[in-house]
Design an enzyme around this catalytic site. Structure first.
Site, short mmCIF file in Angstrom:
data_model
loop_
_atom_site.label_atom_id
_atom_site.label_comp_id
_atom_site.label_asym_id
_atom_site.label_seq_id
_atom_site.Cartn_x
_atom_site.Cartn_y
_atom_site.Cartn_z
N SER A 47 0.83 -1.20 0.00
CA SER A 47 0.00 0.00 0.00
C SER A 47 0.86 1.26 0.00
O SER A 47 1.63 1.48 -0.92
CB SER A 47 -0.96 -0.03 1.20
OG SER A 47 -1.88 1.03 1.15
N ASP A 75 -2.79 6.05 -3.43
CA ASP A 75 -1.64 5.41 -2.80
C ASP A 75 -1.12 4.32 -3.73
O ASP A 75 -1.55 4.21 -4.88
CB ASP A 75 -2.04 4.85 -1.43
CG ASP A 75 -3.07 3.74 -1.53
OD1 ASP A 75 -3.76 3.65 -2.57
OD2 ASP A 75 -3.21 2.96 -0.57
N ASP A 111 -6.29 1.80 -3.43
CA ASP A 111 -7.55 1.69 -2.71
C ASP A 111 -7.83 2.95 -1.90
O ASP A 111 -8.87 3.06 -1.25
CB ASP A 111 -7.62 0.44 -1.84
CG ASP A 111 -6.57 0.40 -0.74
OD1 ASP A 111 -5.72 1.30 -0.67
OD2 ASP A 111 -6.62 -0.55 0.06
N ASP A 156 -1.41 0.98 -4.06
CA ASP A 156 -2.25 -0.06 -4.65
C ASP A 156 -3.63 0.45 -5.03
O ASP A 156 -4.49 -0.32 -5.43
CB ASP A 156 -2.36 -1.26 -3.71
CG ASP A 156 -3.17 -0.97 -2.46
OD1 ASP A 156 -3.03 0.14 -1.90
OD2 ASP A 156 -3.93 -1.86 -2.01
#
Length: 462
Positions: free
Chosen positions: A95, A229, A233, A231
């Site tokens: 992340s 960010d 999400d 990834d």
């Protein structure tokens, strides 16, 4: 610190995420959770992710589970595909944390795993490999499905006339952001693509980066700037001036547009959501598994409830079939970054407002957040424990200028003061970081409170 489950997924140092450990967790997930004999596999753009994905795939195939490699893909797109195909899923990502760390996120055919699922996975560790064989299924383009979700719901002219900057950095969604904004009618300006991984935390954006955003908005005449960010999400959105629009502002604006009636959000989110006329606001611990648990409880009580969730970091979860300006929008019970970007921008455009103008229609409560790095969670927890049961210790830490009126220990220590300000201290669930959140009636005071208390934490702990 050995890899372990935090607020969302397994995290640890890359050096500790050995092929053996990754295989152990993969086998445990497959033994403990439903997957219908197939997993979809995706990863982010940090250098270690492809090798970790190989370890996941090898372990799954050896358990007799088929693997669909989707490649570098946003986490919510992976979840959307796996749910559509009634398969399990594994996302290799750390992340927003630095590239020396990485992690795994696990998904059931119905969506994110719960905290109970995490417990079952942990209990199933150290299993012997079954030594079976399976096959890799043909890869298909998950991004088409993800883009189509928003174009169908919002329409090809939803963002026409807007000039949107896309801060590309190393987000796994950088290409899809450009694509979806263009397919919704916006003029897109790509900015600052990076060949190296940049850990972007949407809740802790430093002053230099904020100045960079303001400069880009002025130089390119942007209506807004968007990013995510690592990834994808969590969204990061600025208004036309380059000022960041926090996730707990994007969330209520999105929920209003979609007609949500029950809101589930962590206790750290802006309290103004309680003033917006929703039927109910349920506050949870921080982390999408807790938000999802609250959403599921609301749906168990009333399957027709129009339930939505969001986090202060911006990830939005849709628990009902909503109506967009151009079509239906199916539920997606995982954190998504695209929906809370698109909905406020489309709404502002439809109402003839700038994004800052739309945000100004909300009650005047403002939040800020930052983190002190290099503090292990157990050290942070011990410090908070020392404050929780000792009012005098709290008074000494927070200072005589603030008069305490209430405390909340749902997740960390959240203190409300007579002056209307809130300061919330919390250990990170997946990294050596101490988080500080603040809320006040003006943005300057909120920012000042965060800066002041981060410095107090630095003096006390480092």
């Amino acid at each position: 610190m050995a890899p372990k489950f935090g607020t969302s997924g397994l995290r640890g140092l890359v050096t500790e995420l050995t092929p053996e450990l990754v295989a152990d967790y993969t086998r445990a997930f497959l033994a403990a959770c439903p997957h219908n004999g197939t997993i979809c596999l995706g990863w982010d753009l940090r250098p270690s992710s492809p090798d970790i994905a190989d370890a996941v795939a090898d372990a799954a195939l050896g358990e007799g589970v088929n693997v669909v490699r989707l490649g570098p893909v946003p986490t919510p797109a992976l979840a959307l595909v796996s749910m559509a195909g009634q398969a399990g899923a594994v996302m290799v990502t750390g992340s927003h944390i630095p590239a020396d760390r990485n992690g795994l996120k696990f998904y059931l055919p119905t969506g994110e795993i719960s905290k109970d699922d995490e417990g079952r996975i942990t209990a199933a560790l150290r299993r012997e490999a079954r030594g079976l064989t399976a096959q890799e299924e043909p890869r298909y383009d998950a991004l088409d499905l993800y883009v189509a979700r928003y174009v169908r719901a919002f329409g090809a002219d939803a963002l026409s006339g807007l000039r949107i900057g896309v801060y590309e950095h190393s987000s796994v969604a950088r290409d899809i952001l450009i694509r979806v904004m263009a397919e919704l009618g916006a003029e897109v300006v790509p900015l600052a693509r990076s060949d190296t991984f940049i850990p972007v935390d949407t809740e802790a954006v430093d002053a230099e980066t904020r100045e960079m955003f303001a400069g880009w908005c002025a130089e390119h005449g942007l209506s807004a700037l968007v990013s995510t960010d690592g990834d994808a999400d969590r969204p990061m959105v600025t208004d036309e001036t380059g000022r960041i629009v926090p996730g707990d502002v994007l969330g209520p604006l999105t929920a209003q547009m979609l007609g949500a009636q029950v809101i589930c959000t962590p206790v750290s989110s802006n309290t103004m959501v309680s003033e917006l006329g929703f039927d109910r606001v349920d506050l949870t611990r921080i982390g999408s598994p807790f938000v999802i648990a609250a959403m599921e409880a609301a749906l168990d009580a009333d399957p027709t409830a129009k339930v939505a969730g969001y986090e202060a970091n911006g990830g939005f979860l849709l628990g009902f079939e909503a109506q967009g300006p151009a079509g239906r929008l199916a539920p997606l019970m995982t954190r998504d970054s695209l929906l809370p970007m698109i909905a406020p921008l489309a709404r502002a455009k439809a109402e003839g407002l700038s994004l800052s103008g739309l945000a100004s229609t909300l009650p005047p409560r403002f939040t800020a957040a930052d983190r002190l790095q290099g503090v292990e969670p157990e050290v942070a927890r011990a410090f908070i424990a020392g404050l929780e049961g000792d009012r005098a210790a709290r008074a000494a830490f927070f200072g005589e200028g603030l008069t305490e009126t209430a405390t909340d220990t749902t997740d960390g220590l959240r203190v409300t003061f007579a002056e209307g300000a809130v300061v919330h201290l919390r250990p990170s669930g997946n990294a050596p970081e101490f988080r500080c959140y603040a809320e006040a009636s003006d943005p300057e005071t909120a920012a000042t409170l965060v800066t002041l208390h981060i410095e107090k934490l630095r003096r006390a702990l480092t």
